[in-house]
Design a protein around this motif. Structure first.
Motif, PDB file in Angstrom:
ATOM      1  N   VAL A 120       0.948  -1.233   0.062  1.00 45.38           N
ATOM      2  CA  VAL A 120      -0.148  -0.206  -0.051  1.00 45.38           C
ATOM      3  C   VAL A 120       0.885   1.278   0.048  1.00 45.38           C
ATOM      4  CG1 VAL A 120      -1.799   1.385   1.055  1.00 45.38           C
ATOM      5  CG2 VAL A 120      -1.759  -1.282   1.348  1.00 45.38           C
ATOM      6  N   ASP A 123       2.560   3.252  -3.022  1.00 42.72           N
ATOM      7  CA  ASP A 123       1.777   4.257  -4.032  1.00 42.72           C
ATOM      8  C   ASP A 123       2.095   5.628  -3.705  1.00 42.72           C
ATOM      9  OD1 ASP A 123      -0.238   4.229  -5.942  1.00 42.72           O
ATOM     10  OD2 ASP A 123      -1.292   5.574  -4.719  1.00 42.72           O
ATOM     11  N   GLU A 124       2.572   5.754  -2.312  1.00 36.10           N
ATOM     12  CA  GLU A 124       2.875   7.391  -2.153  1.00 36.10           C
ATOM     13  C   GLU A 124       4.171   7.571  -2.899  1.00 36.10           C
ATOM     14  OE1 GLU A 124       3.029   7.495   2.281  1.00 36.10           O
ATOM     15  OE2 GLU A 124       0.751   7.613   2.240  1.00 36.10           O
ATOM     16  N   HIS A 127       2.256   8.972  -6.112  1.00 42.08           N
ATOM     17  CA  HIS A 127       0.954   9.668  -6.184  1.00 42.08           C
ATOM     18  C   HIS A 127       0.754  10.622  -4.828  1.00 42.08           C
ATOM     19  CE1 HIS A 127       0.104   6.230  -8.781  1.00 42.08           C
ATOM     20  NE2 HIS A 127       0.073   7.372  -9.698  1.00 42.08           N
ATOM     21  N   LEU A 130      -1.569   9.227   0.854  1.00 45.96           N
ATOM     22  CA  LEU A 130      -2.448   8.704   0.995  1.00 45.96           C
ATOM     23  C   LEU A 130      -3.633   9.363   1.392  1.00 45.96           C
ATOM     24  CD1 LEU A 130      -1.755   4.927   1.702  1.00 45.96           C
ATOM     25  CD2 LEU A 130      -2.569   5.474  -0.572  1.00 45.96           C
ATOM     26  N   THR A 134      -8.593   4.782   3.606  1.00 47.27           N
ATOM     27  CA  THR A 134      -8.267   4.284   2.193  1.00 47.27           C
ATOM     28  C   THR A 134      -8.842   2.835   2.300  1.00 47.27           C
ATOM     29  OG1 THR A 134      -7.252   4.315   0.114  1.00 47.27           O
ATOM     30  CG2 THR A 134      -6.201   3.470   2.035  1.00 47.27           C
ATOM     31  N   ALA A 136      -7.814  -0.777   0.683  1.00 49.12           N
ATOM     32  CA  ALA A 136      -6.664  -1.206  -0.261  1.00 49.12           C
ATOM     33  C   ALA A 136      -6.983  -2.779  -0.646  1.00 49.12           C
ATOM     34  CB  ALA A 136      -5.331  -1.258   0.288  1.00 49.12           C
ATOM     35  N   HIS A 271     -11.611   6.425  -1.427  1.00 46.17           N
ATOM     36  CA  HIS A 271     -10.201   6.114  -2.141  1.00 46.17           C
ATOM     37  C   HIS A 271      -9.938   4.619  -2.077  1.00 46.17           C
ATOM     38  CE1 HIS A 271      -9.868  10.417  -1.661  1.00 46.17           C
ATOM     39  NE2 HIS A 271      -8.661  10.398  -2.273  1.00 46.17           N
ATOM     40  N   VAL A 273      -6.818   1.902  -3.159  1.00 44.16           N
ATOM     41  CA  VAL A 273      -5.253   1.505  -3.691  1.00 44.16           C
ATOM     42  C   VAL A 273      -5.309   0.237  -4.218  1.00 44.16           C
ATOM     43  CG1 VAL A 273      -2.818   1.748  -3.314  1.00 44.16           C
ATOM     44  CG2 VAL A 273      -4.418   3.290  -2.127  1.00 44.16           C
ATOM     45  N   ARG A 300      -6.229   4.933  -7.257  1.00 47.13           N
ATOM     46  CA  ARG A 300      -4.598   5.006  -7.131  1.00 47.13           C
ATOM     47  C   ARG A 300      -4.194   3.567  -7.377  1.00 47.13           C
ATOM     48  NH1 ARG A 300      -2.737   9.430  -2.955  1.00 47.13           N
ATOM     49  NH2 ARG A 300      -1.037   8.023  -2.973  1.00 47.13           N
ATOM     50  N   THR A 301      -3.306   3.326  -8.543  1.00 48.07           N
ATOM     51  CA  THR A 301      -2.642   2.448  -8.784  1.00 48.07           C
ATOM     52  C   THR A 301      -1.092   2.625  -9.145  1.00 48.07           C
ATOM     53  OG1 THR A 301      -4.642   1.507  -9.729  1.00 48.07           O
ATOM     54  CG2 THR A 301      -2.725   0.163 -10.168  1.00 48.07           C
TER      55      THR A 301
END
Ligand SMILES: [Zn+2]
Lengths: 346, 212
Positions: A120, A123-124, A127, A130, A134, A136, A271, A273, A300-301
Motif C-alpha cells: 500500500v 503508491d505514495e 502519487h 494517501l 483508504t 486497499a 479512495h 489503492v 490509485r494504482t
C-alpha cells in the motif's frame, strides 16, 4: 528533494525477488531488484529453497546497485526497514538477517514491517500522501486481500481475503492449462487482448447474496477453466486460447473490482489503492478505473513496476514509520511467515 | 587486527571477538555460545552487540569478519553467512568464509554434526589438523569413522563409536581462517557448503480434473 528528510533503506525477500530500495521522505531514489524467477519456471511455482539460496547470493550486489543508482552511501542511511512477514520463512530470514546486520553496522534503527502494508505504502512514492482512510486491495501470487486502512502506520484492518488460491496463483494454474509460461499473469494478459471475454461464462466465486462480501475464491474458477479446456481436447476440437484467457481474466477482475468497490461503498470510503503483482494486469486496471469512476471513487494504482514485490515499497513504509515516530523493532526481531495483516510493524 | 568470528551452522550460534596477528595464535577477547536452536536470526545480531561490548570494541574497530560456511541446516546457516557478509560490506572490510567443521575440535579427529534426515555432516583431519576428507553428508550406517570422533554426541550409537561432544569455537574459526586473513587476495566468494541440491522436482504432466 529536501535533504532533511530521512534516507531509508528497504529490504524485501519474502518470495523470489531480492528487492533493495532507497527512499528519502516519500521520494524514490532507487529500486534494485534481482529475481530467481527463471530458476523456478520449470517447477511451475516458486521453490522456497531455490529462492532462499538466490537471496543470499544476490544480497550484497543488490545493495550495492541500490546505493549506486541512488548516488548515496551506506553511511548516509538514517533508518532501515525489512519485510518481516508474511512470506516464505527461509526467504524472509535472509532479508531480516541482512537488514539487522546493516542496521547494527551502520548504527541506525531497524523496522520490521508487514509486506502487505508495504504494497500500500509504495503508491505514495508516485502519487503522494494517501487519503486516510483508504480501501486497499492487494492481489498477487501469494496474497489476495481487501483492507481498510485508517492509518497506514498503525491501523490496518482486514476486511476479507482469499479462502483458497491467491489471484496470481489462479493465473499461474490457468496459464499452465493453456500451455502458457510461468508466471501466468503477463502471458494471459497478452493472450486475452485477442479474445472475447464474454465467449465463455466462467463462474464468479463467492458472489452469492449469502457469501462473505469481501472474501475471494479462485479455486472453483480454475477448475472450471480446466474442465472446459479438457472437454474441448477430448472432443478433438482446438482450444481457443485467447477466448479462454479473456473469459478467465474477466471472471477474476470482475469479482475483484466489484468487491473492492463494494468495500469502499459499505465503509463510506472514497479512495481505493490496488497493489500486488496482479495489479499490473491491464484489464484489472481498466475495469477498476471504469467502476471507480462510475462510483465516484478515487483510484490509485502504482505503475506496474512498483506493483510487484520490490525494496522501495518496504523503504516507503519505513519512511512513514520514522515520520510518525513509531518505535523501531526490538533487537530480537525475526521472521513471521504468517504475520497478521493488522501488524504493520513489529 | 580485531576480527569478529561467527557461526550458525549448528543449533548453537557462536560469536567471538579476537585479536589476530599473522603467524601467532589469535587471542580471543570475548566469546558467546548461545543454544539458540532455530532462533539464530533473532539472536545473532544482539549476540554480536554483546560480544563487542564484552570485548570493549565497536563495529568501527573491526578489521575483518570470519564466518562458518557450514555444512549445516540451510535456513540457520544462511543467517550467519548473510550477517557476516552484510556486516563486512557495511564497514568496508573483508569477510572470510571457512568450513564450520574445521572449527570443531583440533588435531587428528573425525568431526560429525547433525545433518537432519537421519544423516551426518562429517570431515576427517590429520595429525597436523589439516582436513584430509570431507566435508560430506552421509547416513551414519554407511560410515566407519576414524576415532577420535568429536561433534554431536547424539550420533554415537548410530555411528557405532564414542563421540566426544564438541562445538564450533571462535578460536577454531580463527585458526581455519588464518591463511585467508594473512593473504586477503586469497579470500574466496562466500558460498555456503550446502552439499545437497534443493529438494524440488518439476511437476508431472498436467493432471486431469475430470478423470482420476
Ligand atoms: Zn507481494
Amino acid at each position: 528533494m529536501p535533504a532533511d528528510q530521512p534516507l531509508v533503506l528497504g529490504f524485501e525477500t519474502s518470495c523470489d525477488e531480492t528487492g533493495i530500495g532507497l527512499v528519502r521522505g516519500q521520494t524514490l531514489l532507487s529500486d534494485a531488484l534481482a529475481t530467481s524467477m527463471a530458476e523456478h519456471e520449470r517447477f511451475g511455482g516458486v521453490v522456497p529453497e531455490i529462492a532462499s539460496r538466490a537471496h543470499l547470493e544476490a544480497m550484497v550486489p543488490t545493495v550495492h546497485r541500490a546505493f549506486a543508482e541512488a548516488g548515496v552511501q551506506a553511511s548516509d542511511v538514517d533508518a532501515i526497514a525489512v519485510t518481516s512477514g508474511p512470506g516464505l520463512t527461509g526467504a524472509l530470514l535472509v532479508g531480516v538477517a541482512a537488514a539487522k546486520a546493516y542496521a547494527l553496522a551502520l548504527d541506525v534503527p531497524l523496522y520490521g514491517v508487514n509486506h502487505l502494508a508495504a504494497h500500500v505504502a509504495v503508491d505514495e512514492l508516485e502519487h503522494g500522501r494517501l487519503a486516510e482512510p483508504t480501501i486497499a486491495m492487494l492481489v498477487s501470487g501469494g496474497h489476495s486481500s481487501l483492507l481498510l486502512v485508517p492509518d497506514l502506520t498503525q491501523d490496518v484492518q482486514p476486511l476479507g481475503q482469499t479462502i483458497d488460491d491467491a489471484a496470481g496463483e489462479a493465473f499461474d494454474k490457468v496459464a499452465r492449462v493453456l500451455g502458457l509460461p510461468f508466471p501466468g499473469g503477463p502471458p494471459i494478459d497478452r493472450a486475452a487482448r485477442d479474445g472475447d471475454p464474454a465467449s465463455i461464462p466462467f463462474p464468479r466465486g463467492l458472489t452469492g447474496p449469502r457469501d462473505a462480501p469481501y472474501d475471494f475464491s479462485f479455486s472453483g474458477l480454475k477448475t472450471a477453466v480446466a474442465r472446459w479446456v479438457e472437454a474441448r481436447e477430448r472432443a478433438g476440437e482446438p482450444v481457443p486460447v485467447a477466448d479462454v484467457a479473456a473469459a478467465f481474466q474477466e471472471a477474476v477482475v470482475d469479482v475483484l473490482t466489484a468487491k473492492a468497490v463494494r468495500a469502499c461503498r459499505d465503509n463510506g470510503v472514497d479512495h481505493l489503492v490496488i497493489g500486488g503483482g496482479v495489479a499490473a494486469n491491464s484489464r484489472l486496471r481498466a475495469l477498476a478505473a471504469e467502476r471507480c469512476a462510475a462510483a465516484g471513487i478515487v483510484l490509485r494504482t502504482p505503475s506496474p513496476r512498483l506493483c510487484t514485490d520490490n525494496g522501495a515499497m518496504v523503504a516507503a513504509l519505513g519512511s512513514r514509520l520514522v515520520e510518525a515516530g513509531i518505535a523501531p523493532s526490538a533487537a530480537d526481531l525475526g521472521a513471521d511467515s504468517a504475520l497478521p495483516i493488522d501488524v504493520v510493524s513489529r | 587486527m580485531l576480527v569478529l568470528a561467527l557461526d550458525t551452522a549448528t543449533p548453537t550460534l557462536v560469536v567471538g571477538l579476537a585479536r589476530w596477528t599473522d603467524g601467532g595464535p589469535a587471542e580471543v577477547l570475548a566469546e558467546r555460545a548461545v543454544a539458540s536452536g532455530n532462533r539464530h536470526a533473532e539472536l545473532l545480531a544482539p549476540t554480536v552487540r554483546a560480544v563487542l561490548a564484552a570485548g570493549g570494541a565497536a563495529m568501527a574497530d573491526l578489521g575483518a569478519v570470519v564466518t562458518g560456511l557450514g555444512p549445516g541446516p540451510y535456513t540457520g546457516l544462511r543467517v550467519g553467512v548473510v550477517t557476516a557478509a552484510a556486516l563486512a560490506d557495511a564497514r568496508g572490510i573483508p569477510v572470510v568464509g571457512v568450513c564450520s567443521l574445521d572449527a570443531i575440535g583440533d588435531g587428528a579427529r573425525t568431526v560429525a554434526t547433525d545433518a537432519r534426515r537421519k544423516e551426518v555432516y562429517w570431515a576427517r583431519y590429520g595429525a597436523d589438523g589439516a582436513r584430509v576428507a570431507g566435508p560430506a553428508v552421509d547416513r551414519p550406517a554407511d560410515l566407519t569413522p576414524t576415532p577420535p570422533v568429536v561433534g554431536d554426541a547424539a550420533f554415537a550409537e548410530r555411528l557405532g563409536v564414542a563421540v566426544t561432544a564438541a562445538e564450533v569455537t571462535a578460536a577454531g574459526l580463527l585458526r581455519a581462517a588464518a591463511p585467508q586473513l594473512a593473504d586477503p587476495s586469497s579470500v574466496a566468494a562466500l558460498v555456503p557448503l550446502y552439499l545437497r541440491r534443493p529438494d524440488a522436482v518439476p511437476p508431472p504432466q498436467r493432471k486431469s480434473v475430470t478423470q482420476p
